[in-house]
Write an enzyme that holds these catalytic residues in place. Structure first.
Site, PDB file in Angstrom:
ATOM      1  N   VAL A  16       0.831  -1.204   0.000  1.00 28.47           N
ATOM      2  CA  VAL A  16       0.000   0.000   0.000  1.00 28.47           C
ATOM      3  C   VAL A  16       0.870   1.261   0.000  1.00 28.47           C
ATOM      4  O   VAL A  16       0.644   2.182  -0.782  1.00 28.47           O
ATOM      5  CB  VAL A  16      -0.947   0.000   1.223  1.00 28.47           C
ATOM      6  CG1 VAL A  16      -1.612   1.350   1.393  1.00 28.47           C
ATOM      7  CG2 VAL A  16      -2.003  -1.080   1.043  1.00 28.47           C
ATOM      8  N   PHE A  41      -8.701   1.169  -0.676  1.00 27.89           N
ATOM      9  CA  PHE A  41      -9.504   0.102  -1.285  1.00 27.89           C
ATOM     10  C   PHE A  41      -8.816  -0.535  -2.490  1.00 27.89           C
ATOM     11  O   PHE A  41      -9.438  -1.298  -3.221  1.00 27.89           O
ATOM     12  CB  PHE A  41     -10.871   0.655  -1.712  1.00 27.89           C
ATOM     13  CG  PHE A  41     -11.675   1.179  -0.560  1.00 27.89           C
ATOM     14  CD1 PHE A  41     -12.381   0.310   0.258  1.00 27.89           C
ATOM     15  CD2 PHE A  41     -11.701   2.531  -0.267  1.00 27.89           C
ATOM     16  CE1 PHE A  41     -13.117   0.783   1.346  1.00 27.89           C
ATOM     17  CE2 PHE A  41     -12.431   3.022   0.816  1.00 27.89           C
ATOM     18  CZ  PHE A  41     -13.141   2.134   1.620  1.00 27.89           C
ATOM     19  N   GLY A  50      -7.752 -15.534  -0.342  1.00 23.87           N
ATOM     20  CA  GLY A  50      -6.534 -15.493   0.474  1.00 23.87           C
ATOM     21  C   GLY A  50      -6.029 -14.069   0.487  1.00 23.87           C
ATOM     22  O   GLY A  50      -6.826 -13.130   0.418  1.00 23.87           O
ATOM     23  N   CYS A  61      -5.488  -9.327   3.073  1.00 26.65           N
ATOM     24  CA  CYS A  61      -6.588  -8.488   3.578  1.00 26.65           C
ATOM     25  C   CYS A  61      -7.828  -9.260   4.019  1.00 26.65           C
ATOM     26  O   CYS A  61      -8.185  -9.223   5.191  1.00 26.65           O
ATOM     27  CB  CYS A  61      -6.956  -7.460   2.522  1.00 26.65           C
ATOM     28  SG  CYS A  61      -5.633  -6.270   2.278  1.00 26.65           S
ATOM     29  N   LYS A 120      -3.661 -14.617  -5.877  1.00 24.41           N
ATOM     30  CA  LYS A 120      -4.456 -14.289  -7.067  1.00 24.41           C
ATOM     31  C   LYS A 120      -3.489 -13.873  -8.166  1.00 24.41           C
ATOM     32  O   LYS A 120      -2.301 -13.660  -7.897  1.00 24.41           O
ATOM     33  CB  LYS A 120      -5.480 -13.204  -6.762  1.00 24.41           C
ATOM     34  CG  LYS A 120      -4.884 -11.853  -6.447  1.00 24.41           C
ATOM     35  CD  LYS A 120      -6.007 -10.826  -6.353  1.00 24.41           C
ATOM     36  CE  LYS A 120      -5.482  -9.455  -6.078  1.00 24.41           C
ATOM     37  NZ  LYS A 120      -6.523  -8.457  -5.997  1.00 24.41           N
ATOM     38  N   ARG A 163       0.602 -14.355   0.755  1.00 25.65           N
ATOM     39  CA  ARG A 163       0.028 -14.427   2.099  1.00 25.65           C
ATOM     40  C   ARG A 163      -1.337 -15.132   2.042  1.00 25.65           C
ATOM     41  O   ARG A 163      -2.197 -14.778   1.254  1.00 25.65           O
ATOM     42  CB  ARG A 163      -0.081 -13.011   2.695  1.00 25.65           C
ATOM     43  CG  ARG A 163       1.303 -12.407   2.949  1.00 25.65           C
ATOM     44  CD  ARG A 163       1.227 -10.998   3.488  1.00 25.65           C
ATOM     45  NE  ARG A 163       1.022 -10.008   2.449  1.00 25.65           N
ATOM     46  CZ  ARG A 163       1.119  -8.691   2.657  1.00 25.65           C
ATOM     47  NH1 ARG A 163       1.388  -8.225   3.856  1.00 25.65           N
ATOM     48  NH2 ARG A 163       0.934  -7.842   1.671  1.00 25.65           N
TER      49      ARG A 163
END
Ligand code: NAD
Length: 436
Positions: free
Chosen positions: A11, A150, A258, A261, A322, A329
């Site tokens: 982030v 987001f 997964g 978050c 993904k 993680r």
């Protein structure tokens, strides 16, 4: 504007780079000296499409600088973003030690008015705690704002540059004005900047992630029912997704969510609900379904190999949680592989970006291949755990020629059932008939 970003992970690095891209001077602070040195030398420390170009441009223009020294990093900043980790503590609640530790340090070094922004995902009440932590050592004026992020890994730059909305939680007019000015270039097309109080902003982030996780677990349960009832989840998905009230996104069944978050945020909302004596029943079920779903392919694999996986060798395509990220993680792939190894099987894996991270964590617990086809060498079957684009239209004759058995277990429903039947594969996916 002069801003600082404390924490230069997924982030923080995207936030810092994107704010620099709109002309701000951004000073990024991280305690990880190795990371800071790499970044200073022009090495992007995460894989995120589109980030490198922006990063290098702003580094060269000296709008983006890196330091390990907090005092130096925040000295001139009007706004300080905290993009620090909030991992689950032992009881599942978000651990605020990084955030509150930095807040106390800020109190010791701040000399003039600044806006301190919680960009990390933090439980309701954190802005007040950050305020308190700073005020312990600093008696001047400052504001604490909740501005949850987001962005989605894999499309983080696009999400940051063109957010669906920006949520700004503060009651301070001064902070509102500064934050509004900073975000103005990102919402020129008219997407809303939504102002609210800090507590509502903090809860908005948890509500958003928990809702999306609920959608995924709901669809995964529909997929299970499809398998048992002989329906096809792809059809059901299309049938419901065209309804505007439901929407097409987040309806794809698979082997669970997964990442850094959803798992921790759902758990943290359940935990903070229990702190106010509320049992968040839906979210407990969401977690339970997701936990089981990660191993959804396993019974089929066992059955195919007559309940004996000892010395069976599997090719696994996809390790990241993904596609388009190197983030592993809570990746479902790792849960499947772990279960296979426990039953005596061996694994060769391929992932376009995430192999380095798995190697760092697992050493040589499994083998890694140079390409998706190399992974198939001597394998008894292929397992697909992440839907990278390059896995979508593979060379099936090459796959069939290399595998000992023409068997594919697909956790992401990449292939058309009729086409794969024609090719003569044994094919198991999620929520659809088994092809034999
Ligand atoms: N990753 C995502 O997709 C995403 C999306 C939205 C929100 N969030 C939230 O944002 C926050 C950060 O997540 P992330 O994925 O970027 O984490 P991360 O682990 O990738 O990065 C955190 C960074 O903070 C640094 N750090 C730790 N302690 C520090 C300290 N005292 N001073 C300076 N730096 C310090 C670490 O070295 C690391 O570089 C979390 O609360 C997360 O829930 C993440």
């Amino acid at each position: 504007m002069k801003i600082a970003v404390v924490g230069t992970g997924y982030v923080g690095l995207v936030t810092g780079t994107c704010f620099a891209e709109t002309g701000n001077h951004v000073s990024c602070v991280d305690i990880d000296e190795k990371k800071v040195n790499k970044l200073r030398n022009g090495e992007v420390t995460i894989y995120e499409p589109g980030l490198e170009k922006l990063f290098l441009r702003n580094l060269k223009e000296e709008r983006l600088v890196f330091t390990t020294d907090l005092a130096d990093g925040i000295k001139e900043a009007e706004i300080i973003f905290l993009a620090l980790p909030t991992p689950p503590g032992e009881d599942g609640s978000a651990d605020l030690k990084h955030i509150l530790g930095v807040a106390e340090d800020l109190g010791r070094i701040m000399k003039d008015y600044k806006v301190i922004v919680d960009k990390s995902t933090v439980p309701v009440g954190t802005a007040a705690k950050v305020h308190q932590a700073i005020a312990k050592n600093y008696s001047g004026e400052f504001d604490v704002v909740s501005n949850p992020e987001f962005l989605r890994e894999g499309v983080a730059v696009e999400d940051f540059m063109k957010p669906d909305r920006v949520v700004i939680g503060t009651n301070s007019e001064r902070a509102k004005k500064l934050m509004g000015d900073l975000y103005a270039p990102f919402v020129r097309q008219g997407n809303p900047v939504i102002y609210m109080d800090e507590r509502s902003a903090e809860l908005t982030k948890y509500a958003a992630n928990s809702f999306l996780a609920t959608k995924i677990s709901f669809m995964n349960e529909i997929a299970i029912i499809c398998e048992k009832m002989g329906a096809d989840v792809d059809m059901v998905r299309r049938g419901i997704g065209s309804d505007d009230r439901i929407g097409k996104r987040f309806l794809f069944p698979g082997i669970g969510y997964g990442g850094s978050c959803f798992p921790k945020d759902v758990q943290a909302l359940v935990r903070s609900s229990s702190d106010v004596k509320y049992d968040f029943r839906i979210l407990n079920a969401v977690m339970e379904v997701n936990h089981a779903q990660k191993l959804h392919l396993l019974p089929g694999i066992r059955k195919y190999f007559k309940n004996d996986l000892k010395r069976k060798h599997f090719a696994v395509w996809g390790l990241a949680f993904k596609p388009n990220t190197d983030d592993i993680r809570e990746a479902p792939a790792l849960y499947i592989i772990d279960a296979l190894l426990k039953e005596g099987a061996t694994v060769t894996a391929f992932d376009p970006e995430a192999m380095k991270n798995v190697k760092n964590e697992w050493g040589n617990k499994i083998d890694f291949a140079d390409s998706q086809y190399d992974a198939l060498k001597d394998a008894d079957a292929l397992i697909i755990a992440t839907e990278w684009n390059e896995f979508r239209t593979p060379d099936f004759s090459r796959i069939g020629g290399m595998l000992k058995n023409k068997a594919i277990f697909d956790g992401r429903n990449l292939f058309d059932l009729a086409a794969i039947k024609e090719l003569g594969f044994h094919y198991e996916s999620v929520g659809r008939n088994i092809v034999n």
